[in-house]
Design a protein around this motif. Structure first.
Motif, PDB file in Angstrom:
ATOM      1  N   MET A   1       0.842  -1.178   0.000  1.00 62.03           N
ATOM      2  CA  MET A   1       0.000   0.000   0.000  1.00 62.03           C
ATOM      3  C   MET A   1       0.887   1.241   0.000  1.00 62.03           C
ATOM      4  N   LYS A   2       0.490   2.245  -0.837  1.00 60.33           N
ATOM      5  CA  LYS A   2       1.240   3.491  -0.915  1.00 60.33           C
ATOM      6  C   LYS A   2       0.271   4.654  -0.836  1.00 60.33           C
ATOM      7  N   PRO A   3       0.603   5.674  -0.049  1.00 63.31           N
ATOM      8  CA  PRO A   3      -0.294   6.834   0.019  1.00 63.31           C
ATOM      9  C   PRO A   3      -0.259   7.627  -1.282  1.00 63.31           C
ATOM     10  N   VAL A   4      -1.388   8.239  -1.614  1.00 60.41           N
ATOM     11  CA  VAL A   4      -1.481   9.103  -2.791  1.00 60.41           C
ATOM     12  C   VAL A   4      -1.112  10.521  -2.384  1.00 60.41           C
ATOM     13  N   ASP A   5      -0.305  11.183  -3.198  1.00 66.54           N
ATOM     14  CA  ASP A   5       0.076  12.565  -2.926  1.00 66.54           C
ATOM     15  C   ASP A   5      -1.076  13.476  -3.352  1.00 66.54           C
ATOM     16  N   THR A   6      -1.758  14.041  -2.391  1.00 69.50           N
ATOM     17  CA  THR A   6      -2.882  14.937  -2.684  1.00 69.50           C
ATOM     18  C   THR A   6      -2.516  16.404  -2.459  1.00 69.50           C
ATOM     19  N   SER A   7      -1.235  16.687  -2.305  1.00 72.25           N
ATOM     20  CA  SER A   7      -0.823  18.035  -1.915  1.00 72.25           C
ATOM     21  C   SER A   7      -1.159  19.090  -2.968  1.00 72.25           C
ATOM     22  N   GLN A   8      -1.279  18.710  -4.232  1.00 72.67           N
ATOM     23  CA  GLN A   8      -1.599  19.680  -5.285  1.00 72.67           C
ATOM     24  C   GLN A   8      -3.097  19.759  -5.571  1.00 72.67           C
ATOM     25  N   CYS A   9      -3.869  18.925  -4.924  1.00 76.42           N
ATOM     26  CA  CYS A   9      -5.304  18.881  -5.202  1.00 76.42           C
ATOM     27  C   CYS A   9      -6.027  19.995  -4.443  1.00 76.42           C
ATOM     28  N   LEU A  10      -6.748  20.837  -5.185  1.00 73.51           N
ATOM     29  CA  LEU A  10      -7.535  21.907  -4.569  1.00 73.51           C
ATOM     30  C   LEU A  10      -8.924  21.439  -4.182  1.00 73.51           C
ATOM     31  N   CYS A  11      -9.446  20.504  -4.948  1.00 74.20           N
ATOM     32  CA  CYS A  11     -10.815  20.039  -4.718  1.00 74.20           C
ATOM     33  C   CYS A  11     -11.010  18.743  -5.489  1.00 74.20           C
ATOM     34  N   HIS A  12     -11.825  17.884  -4.956  1.00 72.31           N
ATOM     35  CA  HIS A  12     -12.185  16.656  -5.658  1.00 72.31           C
ATOM     36  C   HIS A  12     -13.688  16.700  -5.894  1.00 72.31           C
ATOM     37  N   ILE A  13     -14.079  16.594  -7.152  1.00 64.63           N
ATOM     38  CA  ILE A  13     -15.500  16.623  -7.517  1.00 64.63           C
ATOM     39  C   ILE A  13     -15.925  15.214  -7.894  1.00 64.63           C
ATOM     40  N   LEU A  14     -17.011  14.769  -7.302  1.00 63.37           N
ATOM     41  CA  LEU A  14     -17.586  13.469  -7.641  1.00 63.37           C
ATOM     42  C   LEU A  14     -18.923  13.704  -8.346  1.00 63.37           C
ATOM     43  N   VAL A  15     -19.106  13.087  -9.490  1.00 59.36           N
ATOM     44  CA  VAL A  15     -20.365  13.216 -10.231  1.00 59.36           C
ATOM     45  C   VAL A  15     -20.934  11.814 -10.432  1.00 59.36           C
ATOM     46  N   CYS A  16     -22.120  11.598  -9.931  1.00 58.27           N
ATOM     47  CA  CYS A  16     -22.763  10.291 -10.130  1.00 58.27           C
ATOM     48  C   CYS A  16     -23.261  10.192 -11.561  1.00 58.27           C
ATOM     49  N   VAL A  17     -22.844   9.154 -12.246  1.00 59.56           N
ATOM     50  CA  VAL A  17     -23.318   8.911 -13.614  1.00 59.56           C
ATOM     51  C   VAL A  17     -24.029   7.554 -13.692  1.00 59.56           C
ATOM     52  N   ASN A  18     -24.572   7.163 -12.550  1.00 58.71           N
ATOM     53  CA  ASN A  18     -25.248   5.868 -12.493  1.00 58.71           C
ATOM     54  C   ASN A  18     -26.523   5.871 -13.335  1.00 58.71           C
ATOM     55  N   ARG A  19     -26.704   4.803 -14.077  1.00 61.22           N
ATOM     56  CA  ARG A  19     -27.937   4.606 -14.842  1.00 61.22           C
ATOM     57  C   ARG A  19     -28.523   3.256 -14.466  1.00 61.22           C
ATOM     58  N   ARG A  20     -29.661   3.290 -13.812  1.00 67.75           N
ATOM     59  CA  ARG A  20     -30.317   2.037 -13.434  1.00 67.75           C
ATOM     60  C   ARG A  20     -31.056   1.455 -14.636  1.00 67.75           C
ATOM     61  N   GLN A  21     -30.944   0.179 -14.774  1.00 71.88           N
ATOM     62  CA  GLN A  21     -31.680  -0.527 -15.815  1.00 71.88           C
ATOM     63  C   GLN A  21     -32.837  -1.272 -15.153  1.00 71.88           C
ATOM     64  N   ASP A  22     -33.972  -1.242 -15.765  1.00 75.42           N
ATOM     65  CA  ASP A  22     -35.111  -2.045 -15.303  1.00 75.42           C
ATOM     66  C   ASP A  22     -35.449  -1.785 -13.848  1.00 75.42           C
ATOM     67  N   SER A  23     -35.503  -0.535 -13.465  1.00 78.27           N
ATOM     68  CA  SER A  23     -35.841  -0.197 -12.084  1.00 78.27           C
ATOM     69  C   SER A  23     -36.747   1.015 -12.090  1.00 78.27           C
ATOM     70  N   PRO A  24     -37.758   1.031 -11.202  1.00 77.80           N
ATOM     71  CA  PRO A  24     -38.612   2.226 -11.103  1.00 77.80           C
ATOM     72  C   PRO A  24     -37.923   3.367 -10.356  1.00 77.80           C
ATOM     73  N   LEU A  25     -36.794   3.098  -9.732  1.00 77.95           N
ATOM     74  CA  LEU A  25     -36.092   4.144  -8.986  1.00 77.95           C
ATOM     75  C   LEU A  25     -35.402   5.111  -9.950  1.00 77.95           C
ATOM     76  N   PRO A  26     -35.339   6.387  -9.574  1.00 74.20           N
ATOM     77  CA  PRO A  26     -34.616   7.326 -10.436  1.00 74.20           C
ATOM     78  C   PRO A  26     -33.122   7.055 -10.382  1.00 74.20           C
ATOM     79  N   SER A  27     -32.433   7.526 -11.388  1.00 77.06           N
ATOM     80  CA  SER A  27     -30.970   7.468 -11.339  1.00 77.06           C
ATOM     81  C   SER A  27     -30.417   8.702 -12.040  1.00 77.06           C
ATOM     82  N   CYS A  28     -29.213   9.056 -11.668  1.00 78.99           N
ATOM     83  CA  CYS A  28     -28.640  10.321 -12.111  1.00 78.99           C
ATOM     84  C   CYS A  28     -28.435  10.393 -13.614  1.00 78.99           C
ATOM     85  N   ALA A  29     -28.274   9.269 -14.260  1.00 76.98           N
ATOM     86  CA  ALA A  29     -28.155   9.253 -15.712  1.00 76.98           C
ATOM     87  C   ALA A  29     -29.397   8.629 -16.329  1.00 76.98           C
ATOM     88  N   GLY A  30     -30.506   8.746 -15.627  1.00 76.23           N
ATOM     89  CA  GLY A  30     -31.763   8.206 -16.127  1.00 76.23           C
ATOM     90  C   GLY A  30     -32.304   9.019 -17.283  1.00 76.23           C
TER      91      GLY A  30
END
Ligand code: FES
Length: 112
Positions: A1-30
């Motif tokens: 295991m090795k640590p990741v150098d995050t010293s230059q990172c100003l921000c981390h953005i996560l975007v959900c691109v999940n697309r559900r198949q055959d489900s009545p539930l909503p999904s972000c890429a629905g």
């Protein structure tokens, strides 16, 4: 295991691109959701400014805040203790989020 150098990172953005198949539930890429355009708007904005090494952008699966009207997006600014999450984000919201969360970061941080 090795640590990741995050010293230059100003921000981390996560975007959900999940697309559900055959489900009545909503999904972000629905059917009516904007996940891919949302992701692409952030990616293009960062790429055009050569910022992808300093503001990390990651596609995710479901983050648990699915909404029929849009996408879940989370910001993890490096200099803040609390992350900032949004749900039901659409493409038009991206510019507001860029103004609110990304432009202040790059204005206040010296380039390296
Ligand atoms: S499908 Fe995106 S948060 Fe659940």
């Amino acid at each position: 295991m090795k640590p990741v150098d995050t010293s230059q990172c100003l921000c981390h953005i996560l975007v959900c691109v999940n697309r559900r198949q055959d489900s009545p539930l909503p999904s972000c890429a629905g059917a009516d959701a904007d996940a891919e355009p949302v992701f692409e708007t952030f990616r293009s904005w960062l790429t055009d400014r050569n910022l992808l090494a300093r503001i990390w952008l990651t596609r995710t699966q479901c983050m648990g805040w699915c909404h029929v009207d849009g996408t879940t997006v989370a910001f993890y600014p490096a200099d803040e203790l609390e992350p900032i999450w949004y749900r039901a984000v659409n493409k038009e919201d991206c510019h507001t989020l860029i103004e609110r969360h990304l432009k202040p970061l790059i204005r206040s941080t010296p380039q390296s």
